[in-house]
Design an enzyme around this catalytic site. Structure first.
Site, mmCIF file in Angstrom:
data_model
loop_
_atom_site.group_PDB
_atom_site.id
_atom_site.type_symbol
_atom_site.label_atom_id
_atom_site.label_comp_id
_atom_site.label_asym_id
_atom_site.label_seq_id
_atom_site.Cartn_x
_atom_site.Cartn_y
_atom_site.Cartn_z
ATOM 1 N N GLU B 149 -20.221 96.995 34.277
ATOM 2 C CA GLU B 149 -20.774 95.626 34.281
ATOM 3 C C GLU B 149 -20.589 94.968 35.646
ATOM 4 O O GLU B 149 -21.485 94.302 36.156
ATOM 5 C CB GLU B 149 -20.123 94.775 33.191
ATOM 6 N N HIS B 152 -23.193 96.018 38.050
ATOM 7 C CA HIS B 152 -24.446 95.260 37.973
ATOM 8 C C HIS B 152 -24.335 94.000 38.830
ATOM 9 O O HIS B 152 -25.276 93.607 39.503
ATOM 10 C CB HIS B 152 -24.746 94.867 36.527
ATOM 11 N N GLU B 225 -29.479 101.194 35.820
ATOM 12 C CA GLU B 225 -28.396 101.631 34.933
ATOM 13 C C GLU B 225 -27.681 102.844 35.534
ATOM 14 O O GLU B 225 -26.457 102.899 35.555
ATOM 15 C CB GLU B 225 -28.927 101.976 33.544
#
Lengths: 183, 301
Positions: B149, B152, B225
């Protein structure tokens, strides 16, 4: 017309110089900051130790040599200042703490106590933070050292008073040991 | 070519591919505008800035307020350090490893294990976890999820997906406008003798463009991703943690309650049923592929 072109070229050259200079300074500051982060996390770990030793002592009084090793290593770690000393003391303390936790394994009452469980969580997160802080520092050093050695930043290193920095290497006897193979 | 298993190589390769896909988006936009001009003549030129403007306003509004908007859309609740000290410890570890600022942390009450990150820049980052993922995973696995996370956040994926969404949106609005114009009144410059083949081709382009835009958007999401998985390993240097976390997600069949496609791309595992969505339109690469890539990195170290 020629004057405009000449001024333009000079402006471009100045921008180029400033960018290179700033990059070196930025990398150098990043190394300093990440070293400060290592020290913060080492301090946190040192602060946890007295509490941990007291808790373990309550259940395992006769493991005196293990406690002594931890306390000596902690004293060394808190007094170290230069990078090599800090790294050496850090390695010793990591090893001593490993020994202390190994001792704790033998006392089921201790392992089940709430105080020990919360200390264990604190200690494992601090160990992780210490090792991530080292890793981040070394990444920054690698980037700085590459910049100091490669074109075009290497031409400005002297002017910016930036030079290669030392990696933070922990002497960990456990990882250096040759595995003992028996046939 | 990227060396398989090397996270630095993987990161570079994924960045190159994202850039190529974004460039393709630009080309698609240009082709659509050109097709519109060919079919309708110069009088339709005013539509292009309108479509782009509409799309920009809607997407960038949600991009700017993404941290707050996603909170309401997913029902996530912000928590403080005293609510879950262990989770904050883990987040702080990854913060140190990545050198990013501390993000806001939120919890979604949901049995399905999942997590997401949002926010317009690292200073406004928010990462959220379902109660399911916190129950299902051990320390190393959660660390891998948090690193994914935070990757990202580091890779500015909210920005990348906003760019992709606004371009896809502009193309959709544009072709919708033009289709309507075709039904009501059609071509204005009917007298001009243009090439019939060019007309057929531009009509086809207008029909196919929204589909192509959707495909590109999904492809970008999948690349981001894979990039986040590689970046996560560069933070923790522990591919095994994220790999076993993905295995937990793969084994688990429950999906997050709200199946809104609008926010599907932000979760770590696609909340939509993978089998019902074709691979080309999927927002995430197949989880088995991600596990295999991480396993290859493990065997290297």
């Amino acid at each position: 017309m020629e004057i405009i072109i000449a001024l333009g070229v000079i402006a471009l050259v100045i921008v180029f110089l400033v960018v290179q200079y700033n990059r070196l300074i930025r990398l150098n500051v990043a190394v300093d900051e990440s070293f400060a982060q290592i020290e913060v996390q080492l301090k946190r770990r040192a602060d946890l130790i007295p509490n941990l030793v007291e808790t373990v002592k309550g259940y395992a009084e006769h493991e005196k040599s293990t406690f002594d090793a931890v306390v000596t290593a902690r004293a060394k770690a808190t007094s170290a200042t230069s990078l090599t000393d800090v790294a050496a003391a850090d390695g010793l303390l990591t090893q001593a703490l490993r020994g202390l936790l190994a001792v704790a394994e033998a006392y089921p009452d201790l392992k089940a106590s709430a105080n020990f469980l919360s200390l264990q969580e604190e200690l494992s997160t601090t160990e992780n933070k210490v090792s991530f802080a080292r890793q981040f520092y070394n990444d920054n050093v690698r980037e700085l050292n590459t910049a100091v050695k490669t074109v075009p930043t290497n031409f400005f290193a002297g002017f910016a008073k930036v030079s290669e920095r030392e990696f933070y290497e922990v002497e960990d006897p456990q990882s250096r040991q040759v595995p003992n193979v028996k046939f | 070519m990227a060396e398989v298993g090397n996270f630095r190589g993987l990161q570079a390769a994924n960045k190159r591919k994202t850039f190529a896909l974004l460039a393709l988006f630009g080309v698609l936009m240009w082709v659509v505008a050109y097709a519109a001009l060919t079919y309708f003549g110069g009088s339709s030129a005013f539509i292009v800035p309108i479509a782009v403007g509409l799309s920009l306003v809607s997407v960038w509004g949600s991009y700017y307020g993404s941290d707050r908007l996603v909170l309401t859309m997913t029902g996530a609740k912000l928590i403080t350090e005293s609510d879950n000290p262990k989770l904050f410890n883990l987040v702080h570890e990854v913060v140190i490893a990545s050198g990013l600022p501390m993000p806001k942390v939120a919890i979604v009450v949901d049995q399905a294990p999942n997590a997401f990150a949002t926010g317009r820049n690292p200073e406004h980052a928010l990462i959220a976890f379902t109660t399911g993922i916190l129950d299902a995973m051990d320390r190393d696995q959660l660390q891998g999820v948090i690193a994914h996370e935070m990757s990202h956040v580091a890779n500015r994926d909210t920005l990348v997906s906003a760019v992709a969404a606004s371009t896809a949106g502009a193309i959709a609005i544009l072709s919708d406008f033009l289709m309507r114009m075709m039904f009501f009144g059609g071509r204005r410059d009917r007298d001009s003798n243009s090439n019939p083949i060019a007309l057929v081709v531009s009509l086809l382009v207008l029909i196919m463009a929204p589909l192509a835009a959707m495909l590109l958007k999904s492809a970008i999401s999948r690349k981001r991703e894979s990039l986040a998985d590689a970046t996560a390993v560069s933070f923790t240097r522990n591919p095994a943690g994220l790999r076993s976390a993905l295995e937990v997600l793969a084994r688990d069949s429950t999906v997050v309650q709200q199946r809104s496609t609008a926010v599907a791309h932000i979760w770590i595992e696609s909340p939509l049923d993978a089998k019902s969505v074709s691979r080309l339109f999927a927002s995430h690469p197949p989880i088995e592929e991600r596990i295999a890539t991480l396993r290859a990195m493990e065997s290297l170290s």
